[in-house]
Motif scaffolding. Sequence first.
Motif, short mmCIF file in Angstrom:
data_model
loop_
_atom_site.label_atom_id
_atom_site.label_comp_id
_atom_site.label_asym_id
_atom_site.label_seq_id
_atom_site.Cartn_x
_atom_site.Cartn_y
_atom_site.Cartn_z
N GLY A 160 2.29 -10.55 -17.69
CA GLY A 160 1.02 -10.53 -16.96
C GLY A 160 1.21 -10.12 -15.52
O GLY A 160 0.40 -9.36 -14.97
N ILE A 161 2.26 -10.61 -14.87
CA ILE A 161 2.52 -10.23 -13.48
C ILE A 161 2.85 -8.74 -13.39
O ILE A 161 2.42 -8.04 -12.47
N MET A 162 3.62 -8.24 -14.36
CA MET A 162 3.94 -6.82 -14.37
C MET A 162 2.67 -5.97 -14.50
O MET A 162 2.48 -4.98 -13.77
N SER A 163 1.78 -6.38 -15.41
CA SER A 163 0.52 -5.64 -15.56
C SER A 163 -0.34 -5.74 -14.30
O SER A 163 -1.00 -4.77 -13.90
N SER A 164 -0.31 -6.91 -13.65
CA SER A 164 -1.08 -7.09 -12.42
C SER A 164 -0.57 -6.17 -11.32
O SER A 164 -1.37 -5.54 -10.60
N PHE A 165 0.74 -6.06 -11.18
CA PHE A 165 1.30 -5.19 -10.16
C PHE A 165 0.99 -3.72 -10.45
O PHE A 165 0.78 -2.93 -9.53
N SER A 167 -1.72 -2.67 -11.90
CA SER A 167 -3.12 -2.48 -11.50
C SER A 167 -3.26 -2.39 -9.99
O SER A 167 -4.05 -1.59 -9.46
N ILE A 168 -2.47 -3.19 -9.27
CA ILE A 168 -2.51 -3.13 -7.80
C ILE A 168 -2.04 -1.77 -7.31
O ILE A 168 -2.63 -1.16 -6.40
N ALA A 169 -0.97 -1.27 -7.92
CA ALA A 169 -0.46 0.04 -7.52
C ALA A 169 -1.45 1.14 -7.82
O ALA A 169 -1.59 2.09 -7.05
N THR A 174 -4.26 -4.25 -1.90
CA THR A 174 -3.41 -5.45 -1.96
C THR A 174 -4.11 -6.68 -1.40
O THR A 174 -3.44 -7.64 -1.02
N SER A 175 -5.43 -6.66 -1.34
CA SER A 175 -6.13 -7.83 -0.82
C SER A 175 -5.99 -9.00 -1.79
O SER A 175 -5.77 -8.82 -2.99
N LEU A 176 -6.12 -10.21 -1.28
CA LEU A 176 -5.93 -11.41 -2.07
C LEU A 176 -6.96 -11.50 -3.21
O LEU A 176 -6.65 -11.98 -4.30
N ALA A 177 -8.15 -11.01 -2.96
CA ALA A 177 -9.19 -11.06 -3.98
C ALA A 177 -8.83 -10.22 -5.20
O ALA A 177 -9.25 -10.51 -6.31
N PRO A 181 -6.61 -12.94 -9.16
CA PRO A 181 -6.95 -13.11 -10.59
C PRO A 181 -5.84 -12.71 -11.54
O PRO A 181 -5.58 -13.40 -12.53
N GLY A 182 -5.15 -11.60 -11.24
CA GLY A 182 -4.06 -11.17 -12.11
C GLY A 182 -2.91 -12.16 -12.14
O GLY A 182 -2.34 -12.46 -13.20
N ILE A 183 -2.55 -12.70 -10.98
CA ILE A 183 -1.49 -13.70 -10.91
C ILE A 183 -1.90 -14.98 -11.64
O ILE A 183 -1.11 -15.61 -12.34
N ALA A 184 -3.17 -15.35 -11.47
CA ALA A 184 -3.66 -16.56 -12.15
C ALA A 184 -3.63 -16.40 -13.67
O ALA A 184 -3.27 -17.33 -14.40
N GLU A 185 -3.99 -15.21 -14.17
CA GLU A 185 -3.91 -14.95 -15.61
C GLU A 185 -2.49 -15.10 -16.11
O GLU A 185 -2.25 -15.68 -17.18
#
Length: 237
Positions: A160-165, A167-169, A174-177, A181-185
């Motif tokens: 999940g963290i890999m997928s979140s990163f 999506s961020i890229a 890179t805002s917290l908002a 959610p991705g980190i929380a998932e």
Amino acid sequence: MNPADVAQSAMPMVSADVSLIALFWQAHWIVKSVMLGLIGCSVWVWAIAIDKLILYSRTKRAMDRFEQAFWSGESIDDLYRTLSAKPTHSMAACFVAAMREWKRSFESHSRSFAGLQMRIEKVMNVSIAREVERLERRLLVLATVGSAGPFVGLFGTGWGIMSSFQSIAASKNTSLAVVAPGIAEALFATAVGLIAAIPATIFYNKFTSEVNRQTQRLEGFADEFSAILSRQIDERA
């Protein structure tokens, strides 16, 4: 002030839904599969735990009733006839197995007592081994879930963290908002893994201790009954 900053500050804040159900539905399909598997394992763990609690309680009561009948002064022949007419478990099964071997030896007309003591001890050991196997059934599931559950949840977290990163890229934001959610998932998968593993480990330790206590109780009765039959053999030899 930079016009880009003014434009960004003028944009409405997007509120991300971070409820547990939303975190599940928004997660990657691999993370969803991990969480569903862990939830299924958790349900299985609780089903086994309830079944074992009932089984061990019933077995303990059966041992108490048998010991009360055995040491009440009732003839062991009468007790054997009563118990052999119906399926027995636990201590009663050990007693019936020993008495059956005893009866076979005395009903044969050879009147040879050579090896009778050893045969009685063997049938009681086999009966105890069967009872222990019945009591330990499915405990391996609890041990497996308790040891592997956190690592399976950690796998879902890593994915999940890999997928979140990723999506961020892709969004270059890179805002917290956006990140939260991705980190929380991802961390939700670890929590589900712990929810499955912690009860499994507790129940496994508790049930293993209970099996050991009941096994010691069976072995103690087998030793006492073997001594009683040994004296009978010496008197008849």
